[in-house]
Design an enzyme around this catalytic site. Structure first.
Site, PDB file in Angstrom:
ATOM      1  CB  ALA A 179      -0.894  -0.001   1.236  1.00 21.57           C
ATOM      2  CG  ASP A 201      13.376  -2.253   2.683  1.00 16.12           C
ATOM      3  OD1 ASP A 201      12.788  -1.168   2.869  1.00 16.12           O
ATOM      4  OD2 ASP A 201      12.805  -3.363   2.801  1.00 16.12           O
ATOM      5  NE  ARG A 249       5.082  -6.291  -1.463  1.00 17.91           N
ATOM      6  CZ  ARG A 249       6.079  -5.581  -0.947  1.00 17.91           C
ATOM      7  NH1 ARG A 249       7.164  -5.382  -1.637  1.00 17.91           N
ATOM      8  NH2 ARG A 249       5.977  -5.059   0.251  1.00 17.91           N
ATOM      9  NE  ARG A 252       3.857  -9.774   2.735  1.00 16.20           N
ATOM     10  CZ  ARG A 252       4.889  -9.128   2.197  1.00 16.20           C
ATOM     11  NH1 ARG A 252       6.006  -9.758   1.969  1.00 16.20           N
ATOM     12  NH2 ARG A 252       4.786  -7.867   1.866  1.00 16.20           N
ATOM     13  CB  ALA A 264       7.273   0.566  -0.624  1.00 22.76           C
TER      14      ALA A 264
HETATM   15  C1  LIG Z   1       5.078  -8.043   5.357  1.00 25.51           C
HETATM   16  C2  LIG Z   1       5.481  -6.745   4.717  1.00 25.51           C
HETATM   17  C3  LIG Z   1       4.507  -5.858   4.273  1.00 25.51           C
HETATM   18  C4  LIG Z   1       4.873  -4.609   3.733  1.00 25.51           C
HETATM   19  N1  LIG Z   1       3.895  -3.752   3.352  1.00 25.51           N
HETATM   20  C5  LIG Z   1       4.225  -2.515   2.936  1.00 25.51           C
HETATM   21  C6  LIG Z   1       3.207  -1.575   2.584  1.00 25.51           C
HETATM   22  O1  LIG Z   1       2.010  -1.890   2.593  1.00 25.51           O
HETATM   23  N2  LIG Z   1       3.598  -0.320   2.205  1.00 25.51           N
HETATM   24  C7  LIG Z   1       4.918   0.048   2.134  1.00 25.51           C
HETATM   25  O2  LIG Z   1       5.217   1.198   1.794  1.00 25.51           O
HETATM   26  N3  LIG Z   1       5.902  -0.834   2.435  1.00 25.51           N
HETATM   27  C8  LIG Z   1       5.596  -2.101   2.841  1.00 25.51           C
HETATM   28  N4  LIG Z   1       6.578  -2.981   3.139  1.00 25.51           N
HETATM   29  C9  LIG Z   1       7.984  -2.555   2.968  1.00 25.51           C
HETATM   30  C10 LIG Z   1       8.420  -2.664   1.499  1.00 25.51           C
HETATM   31  O3  LIG Z   1       8.133  -3.973   1.051  1.00 25.51           O
HETATM   32  C11 LIG Z   1       9.910  -2.396   1.355  1.00 25.51           C
HETATM   33  O4  LIG Z   1      10.238  -1.179   1.983  1.00 25.51           O
HETATM   34  C12 LIG Z   1      10.334  -2.307  -0.123  1.00 25.51           C
HETATM   35  O5  LIG Z   1       9.835  -3.383  -0.876  1.00 25.51           O
HETATM   36  C13 LIG Z   1      11.858  -2.298  -0.204  1.00 25.51           C
HETATM   37  O6  LIG Z   1      12.262  -2.192  -1.554  1.00 25.51           O
HETATM   38  P1  LIG Z   1      13.817  -2.215  -1.926  1.00 25.51           P
HETATM   39  O7  LIG Z   1      13.866  -2.137  -3.400  1.00 25.51           O
HETATM   40  O8  LIG Z   1      14.566  -1.216  -1.121  1.00 25.51           O
HETATM   41  O9  LIG Z   1      14.324  -3.646  -1.429  1.00 25.51           O
HETATM   42  P2  LIG Z   1      13.938  -5.081  -2.000  1.00 25.51           P
HETATM   43  O10 LIG Z   1      12.540  -5.124  -2.461  1.00 25.51           O
HETATM   44  O11 LIG Z   1      14.371  -6.066  -0.965  1.00 25.51           O
HETATM   45  O12 LIG Z   1      14.847  -5.242  -3.293  1.00 25.51           O
HETATM   46  C14 LIG Z   1      16.230  -5.511  -3.205  1.00 25.51           C
HETATM   47  C15 LIG Z   1      16.693  -6.080  -4.536  1.00 25.51           C
HETATM   48  O13 LIG Z   1      18.116  -6.269  -4.467  1.00 25.51           O
HETATM   49  C16 LIG Z   1      18.458  -7.571  -4.886  1.00 25.51           C
HETATM   50  N5  LIG Z   1      19.663  -7.931  -4.128  1.00 25.51           N
HETATM   51  C17 LIG Z   1      19.750  -8.256  -2.817  1.00 25.51           C
HETATM   52  N6  LIG Z   1      21.034  -8.487  -2.473  1.00 25.51           N
HETATM   53  C18 LIG Z   1      21.774  -8.293  -3.600  1.00 25.51           C
HETATM   54  C19 LIG Z   1      23.153  -8.385  -3.881  1.00 25.51           C
HETATM   55  N7  LIG Z   1      24.059  -8.713  -2.907  1.00 25.51           N
HETATM   56  N8  LIG Z   1      23.599  -8.125  -5.132  1.00 25.51           N
HETATM   57  C20 LIG Z   1      22.706  -7.766  -6.116  1.00 25.51           C
HETATM   58  N9  LIG Z   1      21.371  -7.695  -5.902  1.00 25.51           N
HETATM   59  C21 LIG Z   1      20.911  -7.941  -4.652  1.00 25.51           C
HETATM   60  C22 LIG Z   1      17.249  -8.425  -4.562  1.00 25.51           C
HETATM   61  O14 LIG Z   1      17.180  -9.596  -5.361  1.00 25.51           O
HETATM   62  C23 LIG Z   1      16.099  -7.444  -4.846  1.00 25.51           C
HETATM   63  O15 LIG Z   1      15.706  -7.495  -6.196  1.00 25.51           O
HETATM   64  C24 LIG Z   1       6.252  -4.249   3.642  1.00 25.51           C
HETATM   65  C25 LIG Z   1       7.234  -5.145   4.049  1.00 25.51           C
HETATM   66  C26 LIG Z   1       6.866  -6.397   4.573  1.00 25.51           C
HETATM   67  C27 LIG Z   1       7.956  -7.331   5.017  1.00 25.51           C
END
Ligand SMILES: Cc1cc2nc3c(=O)[nH]c(=O)nc-3n(C[C@H](O)[C@H](O)[C@H](O)COP(=O)(O)OP(=O)(O)OC[C@H]3O[C@@H](n4cnc5c(N)ncnc54)[C@H](O)[C@@H]3O)c2cc1C
Length: 436
Positions: free
Chosen positions: A52, A325, A131, A214, A338
């Site tokens: 969301a 993150d 997502r 979930r 997010a």
């Molecule tokens: C249960 C749950 C519910 C949630 N609900 C919400 C919500 O409703 N609203 C909201 O705003 N947020 C929500 N969040 C938080 C949100 O999901 C995250 O903040 C967001 O998805 C993070 O995105 P990101 O791209 O930073 O990290 P990620 O989505 O973790 O992406 C990281 C990417 O890096 C890649 N990667 C990892 N390590 C390496 C490496 N060493 N080398 C190369 N690639 C790598 C991975 O494969 C991945 O593709 C929720 C989280 C959880 C756990």
């Protein structure tokens, strides 16, 4: 000097292609900044669940790029009833143990009854997305050749030639040299561990004491089980050491469910594990009919252990920086993780747009750190607290205290003046005093 048509005189490695990496890449590409995305997986992908976005996130998308906002508009689903359009959640008690001898949880209210609504209070846009669909839309905006797959970052080193460049080392034995690196590699970030050092307690995420199931329920089934109003609009059911929330996604075709519970520690090295239907049902055995029905309708009982990052003292060192993150992984209790990633991408892209030299990149990282670290780390802390509020651990089960706390706690997140944040970041970048 770089113009809109000549590429910037620096190139960036983005580690990770999740919501952070992709939105950052789309933003930087429109400013003609050369970049490569290194993704450990063999393709871009998101889990099959909902996420969301609040008004701040919707505004951030608009300000970053119409492409990202269009992707959101295409995928987003809001509450289905016009009368509930402005409601974040309708609060209800889900746990039957809260009922008194007359079956009431509050004057005239039974378990499962609507108690109050928490309203967004602004019209910037918001909504839940599936997502995988949202990510698919973002991926369409990444030109061929920009992303390299199967590239798991395992280490980095500074090139010893006085350039300040960084060499990325990947698990397949290959290396890549870039002027700067932005780690968008999520909660288990290798970039973060390298940047902070393995011994820093903030380098690795810690367990929050909460886990979540979930699930997705076809909307027709949800309506049959719960009725139109509950199924088609966002709900939050409070309880003892757990809570359950639902919101519609996929244009109202699906109800997204996240059911939370508590345990003192997490020993399993895996953070997502499959459990049995019996164990999942047992977790909610003392809850009321709404929650029991939802739990029974969830087919795949996967448990997600919820981890978060302790605050770190910096998001950057030299020309290596953390975003999303990787910088500030949070529990999901404010639904804002997010959204913070999107705000990060906005501020970072605005600053790198200003940059015209390698030195400028580091100045951009410094300004980004100053603007983004306090706000995103505050979200981590207040989100943990929010989880305890919904789980009757912060104000106990006193609904008269829970209601004002719940109503008031999101304003600072949703109502942020992002134009002001952009101006503040630019001012720091250009050497002016920061306005706090
Ligand atoms: C249960 C749950 C519910 C949630 N609900 C919400 C919500 O409703 N609203 C909201 O705003 N947020 C929500 N969040 C938080 C949100 O999901 C995250 O903040 C967001 O998805 C993070 O995105 P990101 O791209 O930073 O990290 P990620 O989505 O973790 O992406 C990281 C990417 O890096 C890649 N990667 C990892 N390590 C390496 C490496 N060493 N080398 C190369 N690639 C790598 C991975 O494969 C991945 O593709 C929720 C989280 C959880 C756990």
């Amino acid at each position: 000097m770089a113009s809109a048509t000549s590429p910037k005189p620096f190139d960036i490695a983005i580690i990770g292609g999740g919501i952070s990496g992709l939105t950052l890449a789309i933003a930087l590409l429109q400013h003609n900044i050369p970049l490569t995305i290194y993704e450990s997986a063999h393709t871009f992908g998101e889990i099959g669940a909902g996420v969301a976005f609040g008004p701040n996130a919707a505004l951030a998308m608009k300000l970053i790029s119409p492409k990202i906002h269009d992707a959101f508009e295409k995928c987003k689903t809001a509450n289905q009833w016009p009368s509930q359009a402005g409601s974040w959640f309708t609060a209800r008690v889900g746990d039957a143990r809260k009922a008194d001898k007359d079956g009431l949880v509050r004057e005239g209210k039974k378990v499962g009854d609507a108690l109050f609504d928490v309203h967004f209070g602004s019209d910037r846009g918001r909504g839940g997305v599936y997502r995988a669909h949202f990510l698919d839309e973002l991926v369409k905006e990444i030109p061929e050749g920009v992303a390299k797959f199967g590239k798991k970052l395992v280490n980095m080193s500074r090139v010893e030639d006085g350039s300040g460049d960084v060499e990325c080392h990947f698990a397949d034995g290959t290396k890549a040299r870039h002027n700067a690196v932005i780690g968008c590699d999520g909660i288990k970030s290798a970039t973060r561990e390298w940047l902070l050092g393995k011994d820093d307690p903030a380098a690795k995420a810690v367990f929050s004491g909460k886990y979540a199931y979930r699930g997705l329920i076809p909307m027709d089934d949800a309506v049959n089980l719960l009725g139109e109003e509950v199924a088609r609009n966002s709900q939050m059911f409070f309880g003892y050491h757990g809570h359950l929330l639902t919101f519609p996604i996929e244009k109202g075709k699906t109800m997204n469910v996240v059911a939370f519970n508590s345990c003192p520690e997490w020993k399993n090295p895996q953070w997502v594990i499959t459990t049995s239907k019996e164990d999942m049902n047992a977790d909610y055995a003392s809850w009321g009919p709404h929650v029991q029905k939802i739990i029974r309708a969830m087919q795949k009982p996967d448990i997600w252990a919820l981890f978060y990052h302790l605050p770190c003292s910096t998001f950057y060192k030299g020309r290596i920086c953390l975003l999303g993150d990787a910088a500030h992984a949070t529990t999901p209790h404010q639904g804002a993780g997010a959204g913070m990633c999107l705000e990060d991408s906005l501020i970072m892209s605005v600053l790198l747009k200003e940059a015209t030299s390698l030195e400028d990149v580091e100045r951009a990282f410094k300004a980004y750190d100053e603007v983004r670290r306090p706000r995103s780390q505050k979200n981590v802390v207040t989100s943990l607290e929010a989880g305890t509020l919904y789980d009757f651990e912060l104000e106990g089960d006193d609904l008269d205290k829970i209601e004002p706390n719940f109503r008031g706690r999101m304003k600072w997140i949703w109502d942020i003046d992002l134009d002001e944040e952009i101006e503040r970041a630019k001012k720091i970048y250009h050497g002016g005093a920061a306005k706090i």
